[in-house]
Design a protein around this motif. Structure first.
Motif, PDB file in Angstrom:
ATOM      1  N   GLN A 273     129.612 -10.775  33.608  1.00 18.49           N
ATOM      2  CA  GLN A 273     128.670 -11.456  34.469  1.00 18.49           C
ATOM      3  C   GLN A 273     128.580 -12.910  34.041  1.00 18.49           C
ATOM      4  O   GLN A 273     128.889 -13.232  32.898  1.00 18.49           O
ATOM      5  N   THR A 274     128.175 -13.758  34.967  1.00 20.76           N
ATOM      6  CA  THR A 274     127.801 -15.121  34.596  1.00 20.76           C
ATOM      7  C   THR A 274     126.357 -15.286  35.022  1.00 20.76           C
ATOM      8  O   THR A 274     126.020 -15.104  36.187  1.00 20.76           O
ATOM      9  N   VAL A 275     125.532 -15.585  34.033  1.00 20.07           N
ATOM     10  CA  VAL A 275     124.095 -15.626  34.301  1.00 20.07           C
ATOM     11  C   VAL A 275     123.633 -17.084  34.293  1.00 20.07           C
ATOM     12  O   VAL A 275     124.027 -17.856  33.422  1.00 20.07           O
ATOM     13  N   TYR A 276     122.852 -17.439  35.318  1.00 22.71           N
ATOM     14  CA  TYR A 276     122.284 -18.784  35.409  1.00 22.71           C
ATOM     15  C   TYR A 276     120.770 -18.674  35.380  1.00 22.71           C
ATOM     16  O   TYR A 276     120.145 -18.438  36.410  1.00 22.71           O
ATOM     17  N   PRO A 277     120.147 -18.795  34.202  1.00 25.40           N
ATOM     18  CA  PRO A 277     118.689 -18.689  34.170  1.00 25.40           C
ATOM     19  C   PRO A 277     118.041 -19.943  34.738  1.00 25.40           C
ATOM     20  O   PRO A 277     118.593 -21.035  34.638  1.00 25.40           O
ATOM     21  N   GLU A 278     116.889 -19.753  35.360  1.00 25.19           N
ATOM     22  CA  GLU A 278     116.087 -20.898  35.789  1.00 25.19           C
ATOM     23  C   GLU A 278     115.448 -21.492  34.534  1.00 25.19           C
ATOM     24  O   GLU A 278     115.044 -20.758  33.636  1.00 25.19           O
ATOM     25  N   PRO A 279     115.346 -22.811  34.479  1.00 24.12           N
ATOM     26  CA  PRO A 279     114.730 -23.398  33.289  1.00 24.12           C
ATOM     27  C   PRO A 279     113.298 -22.893  33.108  1.00 24.12           C
ATOM     28  O   PRO A 279     112.561 -22.739  34.084  1.00 24.12           O
ATOM     29  N   GLY A 280     112.936 -22.615  31.901  1.00 23.16           N
ATOM     30  CA  GLY A 280     111.600 -22.100  31.621  1.00 23.16           C
ATOM     31  C   GLY A 280     111.363 -22.085  30.127  1.00 23.16           C
ATOM     32  O   GLY A 280     112.234 -22.494  29.348  1.00 23.16           O
ATOM     33  N   PRO A 281     110.218 -21.600  29.696  1.00 23.20           N
ATOM     34  CA  PRO A 281     109.885 -21.659  28.271  1.00 23.20           C
ATOM     35  C   PRO A 281     110.533 -20.538  27.452  1.00 23.20           C
ATOM     36  O   PRO A 281     110.476 -20.566  26.218  1.00 23.20           O
ATOM     37  N   SER A 282     111.137 -19.567  28.144  1.00 23.16           N
ATOM     38  CA  SER A 282     111.653 -18.413  27.409  1.00 23.16           C
ATOM     39  C   SER A 282     112.937 -18.752  26.660  1.00 23.16           C
ATOM     40  O   SER A 282     113.683 -19.643  27.050  1.00 23.16           O
ATOM     41  N   ARG A 283     113.176 -18.027  25.588  1.00 17.84           N
ATOM     42  CA  ARG A 283     114.401 -18.244  24.829  1.00 17.84           C
ATOM     43  C   ARG A 283     115.338 -17.054  24.948  1.00 17.84           C
ATOM     44  O   ARG A 283     116.478 -17.115  24.483  1.00 17.84           O
ATOM     45  N   ASP A 499     121.378 -23.120  47.418  1.00 15.12           N
ATOM     46  CA  ASP A 499     120.708 -23.708  46.271  1.00 15.12           C
ATOM     47  C   ASP A 499     121.537 -23.461  45.010  1.00 15.12           C
ATOM     48  O   ASP A 499     121.782 -24.364  44.202  1.00 15.12           O
ATOM     49  N   HIS A 500     121.999 -22.228  44.893  1.00 17.08           N
ATOM     50  CA  HIS A 500     122.750 -21.834  43.718  1.00 17.08           C
ATOM     51  C   HIS A 500     124.067 -22.598  43.638  1.00 17.08           C
ATOM     52  O   HIS A 500     124.449 -23.107  42.576  1.00 17.08           O
ATOM     53  N   THR A 501     124.758 -22.703  44.792  1.00 18.00           N
ATOM     54  CA  THR A 501     126.022 -23.423  44.807  1.00 18.00           C
ATOM     55  C   THR A 501     125.809 -24.869  44.369  1.00 18.00           C
ATOM     56  O   THR A 501     126.575 -25.427  43.593  1.00 18.00           O
ATOM     57  N   TRP A 502     124.750 -25.446  44.891  1.00 22.61           N
ATOM     58  CA  TRP A 502     124.416 -26.826  44.519  1.00 22.61           C
ATOM     59  C   TRP A 502     124.192 -26.928  43.015  1.00 22.61           C
ATOM     60  O   TRP A 502     124.765 -27.780  42.340  1.00 22.61           O
ATOM     61  N   ASN A 503     123.390 -25.998  42.486  1.00 23.70           N
ATOM     62  CA  ASN A 503     123.075 -26.046  41.058  1.00 23.70           C
ATOM     63  C   ASN A 503     124.328 -25.926  40.210  1.00 23.70           C
ATOM     64  O   ASN A 503     124.514 -26.668  39.260  1.00 23.70           O
ATOM     65  N   ARG A 504     125.169 -24.970  40.590  1.00 19.08           N
ATOM     66  CA  ARG A 504     126.279 -24.718  39.675  1.00 19.08           C
ATOM     67  C   ARG A 504     127.413 -25.706  39.848  1.00 19.08           C
ATOM     68  O   ARG A 504     128.155 -25.953  38.908  1.00 19.08           O
ATOM     69  N   ILE A 506     127.039 -28.982  41.239  1.00 25.34           N
ATOM     70  CA  ILE A 506     126.642 -30.391  41.111  1.00 25.34           C
ATOM     71  C   ILE A 506     125.800 -30.617  39.865  1.00 25.34           C
ATOM     72  O   ILE A 506     126.117 -31.437  39.015  1.00 25.34           O
ATOM     73  N   VAL A 507     124.741 -29.815  39.746  1.00 22.45           N
ATOM     74  CA  VAL A 507     123.809 -30.089  38.649  1.00 22.45           C
ATOM     75  C   VAL A 507     124.437 -29.733  37.307  1.00 22.45           C
ATOM     76  O   VAL A 507     124.418 -30.512  36.369  1.00 22.45           O
ATOM     77  N   THR A 508     125.031 -28.538  37.238  1.00 24.70           N
ATOM     78  CA  THR A 508     125.647 -28.165  35.974  1.00 24.70           C
ATOM     79  C   THR A 508     127.142 -28.446  36.026  1.00 24.70           C
ATOM     80  O   THR A 508     127.950 -27.669  35.573  1.00 24.70           O
ATOM     81  N   TYR A 509     127.455 -29.621  36.637  1.00 26.30           N
ATOM     82  CA  TYR A 509     128.852 -29.979  36.838  1.00 26.30           C
ATOM     83  C   TYR A 509     129.544 -30.181  35.490  1.00 26.30           C
ATOM     84  O   TYR A 509     129.051 -30.857  34.621  1.00 26.30           O
ATOM     85  N   ASP A 510     130.651 -29.541  35.343  1.00 25.78           N
ATOM     86  CA  ASP A 510     131.523 -30.018  34.270  1.00 25.78           C
ATOM     87  C   ASP A 510     132.962 -29.819  34.724  1.00 25.78           C
ATOM     88  O   ASP A 510     133.271 -28.949  35.542  1.00 25.78           O
ATOM     89  N   PHE A 511     133.815 -30.695  34.259  1.00 27.61           N
ATOM     90  CA  PHE A 511     135.138 -30.798  34.853  1.00 27.61           C
ATOM     91  C   PHE A 511     135.924 -29.500  34.709  1.00 27.61           C
ATOM     92  O   PHE A 511     136.578 -29.055  35.644  1.00 27.61           O
TER      93      PHE A 511
END
Lengths: 640, 314
Positions: A273-283, A499-504, A506-511
């Motif tokens: 799986q590839t998990v994309y957590p929403e930012p939050g206080p949890s660790r 939203d998810h496509t955008w996040n992964r 653009i926002v978490t863009y890496d080459f």
């Protein structure tokens, strides 16, 4: 004086060159020749000012070529036919006579050609061509607006300089905006719209302790917890493991950071799986129960099968993980039984009695677990979020009086009883369930799915997952599979996938990730099952085609359903503009006025015949229609 | 006689006039002919010396119609126009001496110099086409057309015509200076008053009356064109700068004038072009502007209004 038409032609050829040159080395021989021939033929005809072949003839001629390349298209060879067809279309446009529309088409096709050259080779020189093309297109667009007004317009040099300056300035002026919009804006982690209002913490459904009995009701929030990209799984296997609560303190379960070491064995098929957590206080790092690996730098795994990030997950990130979903975790060697049997001293007497009863009746741990399960199943416990037991003796109340509660009650009480009956047990906190987004291929897990269940240790088998909430008498109604997806839910999932496509991307863009996406897209294209995909896409395709058609019909209704008279008139005006060089304003100019302006006897004849019928409120007779058509076919060019 | 013949007669008149006598006055001649063909009256607002009287005289001369002229002054009495009864001593009774208004074409020069009482008598005669003097009603000849002029620049001692009376004129127009080359020709050739006196008519009164009947009955007015006229009239009624828009009488006049214009073009139906072409001379003087917009050129305003109304084309 410089004629606009020749200037736009030169610009169009330059734009075409910007698209052709980078693509040229990668083309097959035929499109190469077509492009070269088209360009040369276009320039030559432009110089002579004669266009022997009409554009519609070219369009017809290119149709078989297009079909040929359409059949060439295959999974193994997806790019070359498309690029070739593109090149030939551009060649055809270049060698035909050019109206404003054709100039625009040339610009668009050239841009596509340039873009497709990046499929073969992405070098920094691409940027040069792109910049050059954008500059030229901007200037050309400015000039085309003049051209559209009057094709014979000519500009004096100072005027021309002004126009060119504006054309060049436009893309330059947009450069800062471009910088802002592309590299900066999408990459920010901060939501721009509510930069002030956004608190750092989200209301969490998942917490670092399990403490039933603090409030009589629990509110549910549909805030997104994380998304997990993976193939669809059976719904009853969707236990997302987050953390383990291993110590009971008073009436609450907490996590003791010093986890006794044990060696878990991960056997069986692994689900990636590839998990994309929403930012939050949890660790806690979530993954399907139970994760074997979580591939994330700095992530720490504990020996009880949980993973943690050293700092709260306040940044957007994604991690890959692999899980075994069998529901049982074998261990190599034993476990620290003492640790997992520890209980606080002030356990209520009734609980002790019940546990003692189970311990006596069961001969071994497995039997005791079974007995406790029976007790829960037959005890008519109800799952509820409302009217919950509260206070110091909430668990006792839940077990013997109220008999209703949510997962924390079920799991806490169950684990407590297990430990009291001598079976090692711990609580696992995480999420249960998830909405599968078919479009994006991921599970959407929200805070209202937060869940706590129990792991019991059975000698010789390992840690066994037990979900006491499922023993509730109304468990079927709460977690049944009969959940229908409402259209609103579908829409929500659709929007979420965007939203998810955008996040992964653009926002978490890496080459590297981009390259990976491109590569996997290529692979997917090769694995592409034509028939299946076509069947799946057909309804959408048909729907969008019907919608597009309806839109065209609505927008161009007067044009499409013009009466015979309107069609005649339209043709008449076109001819008058072309042959007599008179600009006609159909709404505000009468027919005789137009005729008077042209001073052409044949125009006057047309006007007289046409108006004679229209303003006498009668239909044109067939003879008149024939005569009008003849006039129109002959045109209004006066031969001198 | 069919329409083409009538049309030929009338166009011969116009062609002869503008070719041989009145250079550079085609538009005024055309408008005068429209007024004559519809039984309307024309008001010419322009400076003296541009040929107002000559046009009226020439028109009368070439059609063989009788011509009368009244020079309006502030002491002009109604009876000076209508005529009066004079005692005939020899026959022993009062005999009616008809005034200049008993002519087919009457030139009322500088109509705004006459006092309101006289103006109103004249305008009543124009409308009723009869004059009642001392209890006896005398009918005016047919055709009857008033050719009124007024000088817009010289305003001292004048009585400007009220709007309601301006409404009685079918057409109000200026003349303007002739184009340069024509004016040079006129200067070289001298006045043509004398030549007009010796003009031979090319048409008869009967021809004019027949042509007028033809305009009334044989020119087809389509509903589309009626809609267009209505749209124009309605637009003037809702315009912000105009206090009172066009009346129904104005719309009727416009339709009638458009028929005559179509007739002059040799067509037996009215095209929107005809309406558009004649709307300004027929309608502009009937618009009553808001007090703060008095200085706006009404002709220009009307042209702008017309430009915004779509012509019926199909």
């Amino acid at each position: 004086m410089v004629a606009i038409s020749s200037l736009t032609a030169v610009l169009s050829y330059a734009i075409a060159l910007c698209g052709i040159v980078p693509l040229f080395p990668w083309l097959a021989a035929t499109p190469r020749m077509a492009l070269a021939a088209g360009l040369l033929a276009g320039i030559w005809q432009e110089r002579r000012g004669v266009w022997p072949l009409k554009n519609w003839q070219f369009n017809l001629a290119v149709l078989p070529v297009f079909l040929y390349y359409a059949f060439q298209f295959s999974r193994a060879n997806p790019v070359q036919p498309v690029v070739s067809a593109l090149a030939i279309m551009l060649a055809v446009r270049l060698c035909g006579e050019k109206s404003v529309r054709h100039h625009l088409q040339i610009a668009a096709l050239s841009l596509f050609c340039l873009a497709s050259s990046s499929l073969f080779d992405l070098s920094p020189i691409f940027l040069l061509y792109l910049t050059l093309m954008l500059l030229l297109v901007a200037v050309s667009l400015v000039l085309l607006t003049f051209h559209a007004q009057d094709s014979r317009m000519a500009l004096s040099r100072p005027h021309l300089r002004k126009v060119l300056a504006v054309g060049v300035l436009m893309p330059l002026a947009s450069l800062p905006l471009l910088l802002l919009f592309f590299p900066i804006l999408p990459r920010t982690q901060i939501p721009l719209w509510n930069i002030m209002a956004a608190p750092a913490a989200r209301p969490s459904g998942f917490s670092d302790k399990v403490e039933p009995g603090t409030s009589a009701t629990v509110a549910e929030s549909r805030t997104i917890a994380f998304r997990a990209e993976m193939p669809r799984q059976p719904q009853q296997q969707l236990y997302w493991r987050g953390t383990v609560f291993n110590r009971m303190e008073g009436h609450r379960w907490v996590r003791d950071a010093t986890v006794p070491s044990e060696h878990l064995l991960y056997k069986g098929a692994r689900i990636a799986q590839t998990v994309y957590p929403e930012p939050g206080p949890s660790r806690a790092l979530f993954s399907l129960d139970a994760p074997a690996i979580i591939a994330l730098p700095r992530a720490r795994g504990a020996s009880d099968g949980t993973f943690e990030y050293p700092v709260p997950l306040t940044r957007r990130l994604g991690y890959r993980t692999e899980s075994i979903t069998s529901g049982i975790l074998p261990t190599a060697g034993g476990i620290n039984r003492f640790f997992y049997l520890r209980l606080p001293t002030d356990i209520p007497e009734r609980v002790k009695q019940l546990a003692g009863d189970i311990r006596r009746r069961g001969t071994d741990d497995a039997r005791r677990l079974e007995l406790l399960e029976q007790h829960f199943r037959n005890g008519n416990y109800r799952y509820s979020m409302r009217d919950l037991p509260t206070g110091e003796h909430a668990l006792e109340q839940f077990l013997f009086v109220k008999k209703q509660g949510h997962c924390e009650f079920f799991a806490s009480a169950f684990a407590l009883l297990l430990r009291a009956a001598g079976v090692p047990a711990r609580l696992v906190g995480g999420y249960l369930g998830g909405d599968y987004n078919d479009l994006g291929g991921y599970y959407l897990v929200s805070d209202d799915m937060a869940h706590v269940w129990v792991e019991a240790y059975l000698e010789g088998r390992g840690w066994l997952r037990v979900d006491p909430s499922s023993f509730a008498s109304n468990a079927g109604a709460v977690w049944g599979d009969g959940k229908q997806r409402s259209p609103a839910m579908k829409l929500r999932l659709f929007l979420d996938s965007l939203d998810h496509t955008w996040n992964r991307t653009i926002v978490t863009y890496d080459f590297e990730q981009q390259v990976e996406i491109a590569r996997s897209a290529g692979k997917r294209l090769q694995k592409f099952e034509m028939g299946k995909a076509a069947r799946a896409a057909l309804p959408y395709l048909l729907l969008s085609m019907v919608l597009a058609f309806a839109l065209i019909v609505i927008v161009r209704r007067p044009w499409l359903f013009a009466s015979r008279n309107e069609r005649l008139l339209r043709r008449f005006y076109r001819l008058v503009e072309r042959d007599c060089g008179v600009r006609v304003q159909p709404g505000s100019q009468g027919l005789f006025e137009t005729a008077g302006q042209t001073g052409n006897a044949r125009v006057r004849e047309f006007a007289a015949i046409y108006a004679g019928a229209v303003y006498r409120d009668r239909k044109l007779t067939p003879q008149e229609v024939a005569r009008l058509h003849r006039i129109l076919e002959e045109g209004f060019v006066t031969r001198t | 006689m069919a329409l083409p013949d009538h049309n030929r007669t009338i166009t011969t008149i116009l062609d002869t006039l503008s070719r041989d006598y009145l250079h550079g006055k085609e538009e005024v001649l055309r408008l005068s002919m429209v007024a004559l063909l519809t039984g309307g009256h024309i008001l010419i607002e322009d400076l003296p010396g541009l040929g107002k009287t000559t046009i009226a005289l020439a028109l009368a001369g070439i059609t063989g119609l009788s011509f009368g002229r009244v020079q309006c002054t502030s002491d002009l009495l109604p009876s000076d126009i209508t005529g009066l009864s004079v005692f005939n001593r020899e026959e022993g009774h009062f005999a009616f001496l008809p005034g200049p208004i008993f002519n087919n074409i009457v030139l009322l020069d500088e109509i705004n110099r006459a006092m309101p009482r006289t103006q109103s008598a004249m305008l009543e005669a124009m409308e009723e086409r009869r004059v009642t003097v001392e209890g006896t009603t005398h009918h005016l000849p047919d055709p009857f057309m008033v050719f009124a002029t007024q000088n817009p620049s010289d305003q001292s001692g004048t009585f400007p015509l009220p709007e309601s009376q301006l409404d009685r004129f079918l057409i109000c127009t200026g003349i303007g200076y002739p184009p340069e080359h024509l004016e040079k020709g006129i200067i070289a050739g001298g006045g043509i008053r004398e030549r007009i006196g010796g003009m031979t008519p090319v048409a008869s009164t009967a021809d004019i009356l027949a042509a007028r009947r033809c305009v009334e009955t044989d020119i087809y007015l389509s509903d589309k064109v009626v809609d267009y006229i209505y749209a124009l009239v309605a637009a003037t009624r809702s315009h912000g700068m105009i206090q009172t828009g066009l009346s129904t009488r104005a719309a009727i006049s416009l339709a009638l004038a458009a028929r005559a214009a179509a007739f002059l073009e040799g067509r037996d139906y009215v095209a929107p072009d005809d309406v558009k072409g004649i709307a300004v001379p027929v309608c502009a003087h009937r618009l009553v502007m808001r007090p703060d917009q008095e200085t706006v050129d009404r002709g220009e305003l009307l042209r702008a209004l017309i430009a915004d109304i779509a012509l019926p084309l199909a």
